[in-house]
Design a protein around this motif. Structure first.
Motif, PDB file in Angstrom:
ATOM      1  N   THR A 393      20.335  95.946 -15.829  1.00 31.60           N
ATOM      2  CA  THR A 393      20.094  94.641 -14.662  1.00 31.60           C
ATOM      3  C   THR A 393      22.016  94.582 -13.667  1.00 31.60           C
ATOM      4  O   THR A 393      22.797  94.449 -15.046  1.00 31.60           O
ATOM      5  CB  THR A 393      19.736  93.358 -15.030  1.00 31.60           C
ATOM      6  OG1 THR A 393      20.996  92.647 -16.104  1.00 31.60           O
ATOM      7  CG2 THR A 393      18.094  93.795 -16.305  1.00 31.60           C
ATOM      8  N   THR A 395      23.345  91.829 -13.559  1.00 27.57           N
ATOM      9  CA  THR A 395      24.269  90.992 -14.847  1.00 27.57           C
ATOM     10  C   THR A 395      24.440  91.460 -15.798  1.00 27.57           C
ATOM     11  O   THR A 395      25.884  90.486 -16.031  1.00 27.57           O
ATOM     12  CB  THR A 395      22.819  89.930 -14.301  1.00 27.57           C
ATOM     13  OG1 THR A 395      22.738  89.434 -13.291  1.00 27.57           O
ATOM     14  CG2 THR A 395      23.661  88.380 -15.199  1.00 27.57           C
ATOM     15  N   GLU A 396      24.344  92.020 -16.352  1.00 28.23           N
ATOM     16  CA  GLU A 396      23.975  92.510 -17.637  1.00 28.23           C
ATOM     17  C   GLU A 396      26.070  93.312 -17.138  1.00 28.23           C
ATOM     18  O   GLU A 396      26.211  93.173 -18.419  1.00 28.23           O
ATOM     19  CB  GLU A 396      23.706  93.794 -18.310  1.00 28.23           C
ATOM     20  CG  GLU A 396      21.803  92.481 -18.336  1.00 28.23           C
ATOM     21  CD  GLU A 396      21.188  93.812 -19.748  1.00 28.23           C
ATOM     22  OE1 GLU A 396      20.281  93.424 -20.782  1.00 28.23           O
ATOM     23  OE2 GLU A 396      20.716  94.587 -18.924  1.00 28.23           O
ATOM     24  N   GLU A 398      27.829  93.247 -14.774  1.00 35.25           N
ATOM     25  CA  GLU A 398      28.824  92.180 -14.555  1.00 35.25           C
ATOM     26  C   GLU A 398      29.398  91.405 -15.930  1.00 35.25           C
ATOM     27  O   GLU A 398      30.932  90.761 -15.365  1.00 35.25           O
ATOM     28  CB  GLU A 398      27.781  90.784 -12.977  1.00 35.25           C
ATOM     29  CG  GLU A 398      28.643  92.156 -12.171  1.00 35.25           C
ATOM     30  CD  GLU A 398      27.336  90.888 -10.738  1.00 35.25           C
ATOM     31  OE1 GLU A 398      27.314  90.046 -11.534  1.00 35.25           O
ATOM     32  OE2 GLU A 398      27.757  90.974  -9.443  1.00 35.25           O
ATOM     33  N   ASP A 399      28.462  90.690 -16.329  1.00 37.79           N
ATOM     34  CA  ASP A 399      28.927  90.022 -17.683  1.00 37.79           C
ATOM     35  C   ASP A 399      30.094  90.422 -18.574  1.00 37.79           C
ATOM     36  O   ASP A 399      31.224  89.980 -19.078  1.00 37.79           O
ATOM     37  CB  ASP A 399      27.442  89.572 -18.506  1.00 37.79           C
ATOM     38  CG  ASP A 399      27.722  88.558 -19.666  1.00 37.79           C
ATOM     39  OD1 ASP A 399      28.419  87.635 -19.738  1.00 37.79           O
ATOM     40  OD2 ASP A 399      27.309  89.437 -20.913  1.00 37.79           O
TER      41      ASP A 399
END
Length: 494
Positions: A393, A395-396, A398-399
């Motif tokens: 994902t 989000t993963e 970017e995190d």
């Protein structure tokens, strides 16, 4: 040994005016009083150096006070160079394109000394003996011969001298006379093999003897594919008797160079392999200190807080700092080869300079820096895995990228703080030995030994010698220097 003549001028300078017999008597009384005060001050700072690097931590720190400038009092020069157990390193590594390689087993390239009262002792790889020397004159008092090279510095304890030999025995002799008290051999079915043109035991003692709490600790070892012996015997009787004594067979070990001890642990150096750790109480193996290529060498150092420092013996040189035997965290000081710690400061030789740092903060920040770099490496590895994964994902990704940026910022904040710990820095091409004597840092280099003011790095005194100053001993107001040419120098206040 060099000859020295002491000349005394019998003619006094003319006195201005007449001195009565009373004034002469008072002058004489004052003179004797000053001599007593001076002698008291010198004796009050006098300390011994009973084992390699002063103590079982190999701290190389003494409260002994040297009165500068020092003068050369005597020098003993061996007719033959020391005969190391192992060949010297190659001149250069063609694959890595590195010159000036460091030896990983350079523990017997000089005649290292110990000193107690007015005597010094050293072992010899040339005539297979331990020699006792008058510290004042350099004259030999006695020599005790074995059937193999004595490669590691003897240890003095309670009027006795302990040492190991390539003949497979550990010896205890009277420190004053050299009379044998006992000898002990752990290998029961020993056999002789050729080494350096001599016949030696298959289990030579190349760890020296460490004395602690009434026990003599040592190893008998040579090749990792045959068993080695780790021993703790009664220091008085020379037998495996009493609480805490043992004789253990251990595998895959090459025990060599002087061992170290904290209050609870024994550290055994292994040359090409990682340092090994054992419990003092029963010899239980606790593991090795190092990972990957970060291990090896025969340089070991224990701080008062039981931080263990080992030398890699790597191509470019480096030191590894381990929190303690139970803590796996490491700090790697690339390019460094010597450190000396005496709170609140640490003295480090790295590259071509000697530096003084605020010790607690410097080590804490270096550990923080090492932890951040390990964290950064792990995050980057996770990011690569995520990017290659079929299911991922945004989000993963970017995190992980944000965590990497935060970690990089933290590293950037730590680096300048480490630099702020610096107290002073002075150029010094090669350092082979460090000693801290009160407020003076002594550094042994190529053909020189230098006294440095610990407050500002200023050179207070230096002397020219022949060879590399591999060993420094400070005791009872004297400085003894051992070089790779087989020389031992004595310097003291004239």
């Amino acid at each position: 040994m060099s000859d020295h003549k002491y000349n005394q001028d019998s003619q006094s300078a003319p006195l201005h005016g007449a001195l009565t017999s009373v004034s002469l008597q008072r002058l004489q009384q004052v003179f004797y009083f000053l001599l007593i005060v001076l002698n008291y001050n010198l004796v009050s700072h006098a300390t011994d150096w009973p084992t390699y690097q002063h103590d079982n931590r190999r701290s190389a720190v003494t409260s002994d006070k040297l009165i500068l400038p020092l003068q050369q009092i005597w020098m003993r020069q061996s007719e033959s160079l020391p005969r190391p157990a192992w060949a010297r390193p190659a001149k250069w590594d063609a694959y890595a394109e590195v010159k000036g390689l460091q030896a990983m087993r350079n523990y017997d390239h000089a005649f290292y000394t110990i000193a107690v009262d007015d005597s010094i002792w050293f072992g010899s790889s040339i005539d297979d003996a331990v020699h006792c020397i008058d510290a004042n004159t350099g004259q030999e008092r006695w020599a005790f011969f074995t059937d193999g090279a004595v490669r590691i510095t003897p240890t003095w304890h309670a009027g006795k001298v302990y040492f190991g030999s390539d003949d497979g025995f550990v010896y205890c002799v009277d420190a004053t006379t050299g009379t044998l008290i006992w000898k002990y051999q752990p290998a029961e079915n020993d056999r002789l093999i050729p080494n350096n043109g001599k016949l030696i035991s298959s289990w030579p003692c190349r760890t020296g003897v460490l004395i602690q709490e009434g026990k003599a600790y040592f190893g008998a070892s040579l090749l990792p594919w045959q068993p080695s012996w780790l021993c703790a015997i009664n220091a008085e009787s020379g037998k495996v008797e009493g609480s805490g004594t043992f004789k253990l067979s251990v595998s895959k070990m090459t025990m060599e160079a002087s061992m170290l001890a904290s209050a609870t642990d024994l550290y055994v150096l292994q040359g090409r392999s990682f340092p090994a750790m054992f419990q003092l109480a029963d010899g239980k193996f606790k593991g090795v200190s190092g990972e990957g290529r970060q291990g090896g060498g025969v340089y070991g150092y224990l701080t008062e807080d039981a931080d263990f420092v080992s030398g890699l013996g790597s191509l470019r040189g480096a030191l590894v700092l381990h929190k303690n035997a139970e803590h796996p965290q490491m700090v790697i000081l690339e390019g460094a080869n010597r450190i000396l710690i005496s709170d609140p400061f640490a003295y480090l030789h790295s590259g071509k300079e000697i530096s003084a740092f605020d010790h607690p903060q410097y080590l804490a920040l270096n550990r923080r820096n090492a932890a951040l770099h390990a964290q950064l490496s792990a995050l980057k590895t996770d990011l690569v895995k995520k990017l290659k994964a079929k299911v991922k994902t945004k989000t993963e990704i970017e995190d992980l990228q944000n965590k990497i940026q935060d970690t990089q910022k933290n590293i950037q904040q730590v680096v300048p703080l480490i630099k702020k710990c610096l107290r002073w820095r002075v150029p010094f091409a090669e350092v082979h030995s460090f000693v801290l004597a009160s407020d003076i840092l002594l550094a042994g280099g190529d053909n020189t030994v230098v006294a440095i003011d610990t407050t500002n790095g200023e050179t207070l005194w230096h002397a020219n010698i022949n060879g590399k100053a591999l060993g420094l001993t400070v005791a009872n107001g004297r400085l003894f220097v051992s070089t790779d040419t087989g020389a031992i120098y004595c310097f003291a206040t004239n």
